[in-house]
Design an enzyme around this catalytic site. Structure first.
Site, mmCIF file in Angstrom:
data_model
loop_
_atom_site.group_PDB
_atom_site.id
_atom_site.type_symbol
_atom_site.label_atom_id
_atom_site.label_comp_id
_atom_site.label_asym_id
_atom_site.label_seq_id
_atom_site.Cartn_x
_atom_site.Cartn_y
_atom_site.Cartn_z
ATOM 1 N N SER A 63 0.754 -1.194 -0.123
ATOM 2 C CA SER A 63 -0.064 0.140 0.056
ATOM 3 C C SER A 63 0.808 1.098 -0.156
ATOM 4 C CB SER A 63 -0.835 0.127 1.255
ATOM 5 O OG SER A 63 -1.599 1.252 1.311
ATOM 6 N N TYR A 86 -2.214 -0.356 10.085
ATOM 7 C CA TYR A 86 -2.365 -0.653 8.734
ATOM 8 C C TYR A 86 -1.062 -0.084 8.150
ATOM 9 C CZ TYR A 86 -3.971 -1.010 3.948
ATOM 10 O OH TYR A 86 -4.138 -1.368 2.745
#
Length: 288
Positions: free
Chosen positions: A156, A169
């Site tokens: 990501s 995250y």
């Protein structure tokens, strides 16, 4: 647009009849990958948490590839025994695996650094350790086959620029980035150099992790767009598959990432992009 024949000529691992294993395959990027690779004639192993979504995904991919070319396996990637069982079933059903896509992930925010240890551990167990478990279970057998192969791990942009909002995250995806970089180096030094690793870095993509959205936002890419971009990047030999979206082009991503590494070089405060003393300098930097 690049053709399937051109992709498969450049990437023998994606040839017809070869097998792809995809985690997080019941929706989003994973399901888009399964459909696209099935259209290319590959056998598909879909792995996800068991239930109606996985069953629906299996039927959808079987409609493309045929029932004999699709295997759906309920697996929690945070658990080593379930990922090992996934590998046993994949190799048992189709003989060899030429593509492993470690794509499973969750985005639930467990809170601040000092809160909710169980939530933090659960997210890291899936997003980071799920990738490690996949590599441990599949890489040795893929290397032993002595045939071309690919391992693609889904990272990501948040694992690179680490914006405030969901620290757990960010930590998990930063770990995936670093792990995949080291994995690629390790694989390059294996005899024959036939198995390569790649880091997929999606942009804003409409998936099961898209909070508060019941339909694709205008700024987001679809999973299908991400997979098409991924395949074109693999043909070019890219390790970092840095995807744009309908809002952010690559030059903007590059500037944000350059500013982030500049925090270390310039000894600025951590996450200076969001620090009130540096917001004007960041704005000027982005304007060039």
């Amino acid at each position: 647009m690049i053709t399937d024949a051109e992709i498969q000529n450049a990437l023998p691992a994606l040839g017809p009849g070869n097998t792809a294993v995809i985690t997080g395959a019941a929706s989003g990027i994973g399901l888009a990958a399964a459909r696209r690779l099935a259209l290319m004639g590959m056998k598909i192993v879909l792995a996800d948490i068991g239930g109606a979504r996985l069953d629906d995904a299996s039927r959808a991919v079987s409609a493309i590839a045929g029932d004999d070319a699709v295997l759906a396996v309920a697996a929690d990637v945070s658990k080593t025994d379930e990922v090992d069982r996934l590998a046993d079933r994949a190799f048992g059903a189709f003989g060899e695996v030429s593509l492993l896509m470690n794509n499973a992930g969750v985005g639930d925010n467990p809170g601040k650094p000092w809160e909710n240890r169980d939530g933090w551990k659960r997210l890291l167990d899936i997003n980071f350790w799920g990738v490690v478990h996949g590599v441990e279970a599949f890489a040795p057998r893929m290397l032993a086959s002595a045939k071309p192969g690919l391992i693609i791990n889904t990272g990501s942009k948040q694992g690179i620029t680490t914006p405030p909002g969901n620290l757990a995250y960010n930590v998990s995806k930063a770990g995936v980035k670093t792990f995949t970089e080291g994995l690629a180096h390790a694989l390059r030094n294996e005899p024959g150099d036939r198995l390569s690793a790649h880091l997929l870095i999606p942009g804003f993509t409409y998936t099961g992790l898209t909070e508060g959205a019941t339909e694709k936002p205008a700024g987001a890419w679809s999973g299908e767009q991400v997979i098409d971009f991924m395949l074109e990047s693999l043909v070019k030999g890219d390790f970092y598959i840095l995807c744009p979206d309908n809002e952010v082009a690559r030059p903007l991503d590059e500037k944000r990432m350059a500013w982030a590494i500049g925090d270390i070089i310039e000894n600025r405060p951590a996450l200076s992009r969001w620090h009130p003393d540096h917001k004007d300098a960041f704005a000027a930097f982005m304007k060039g």
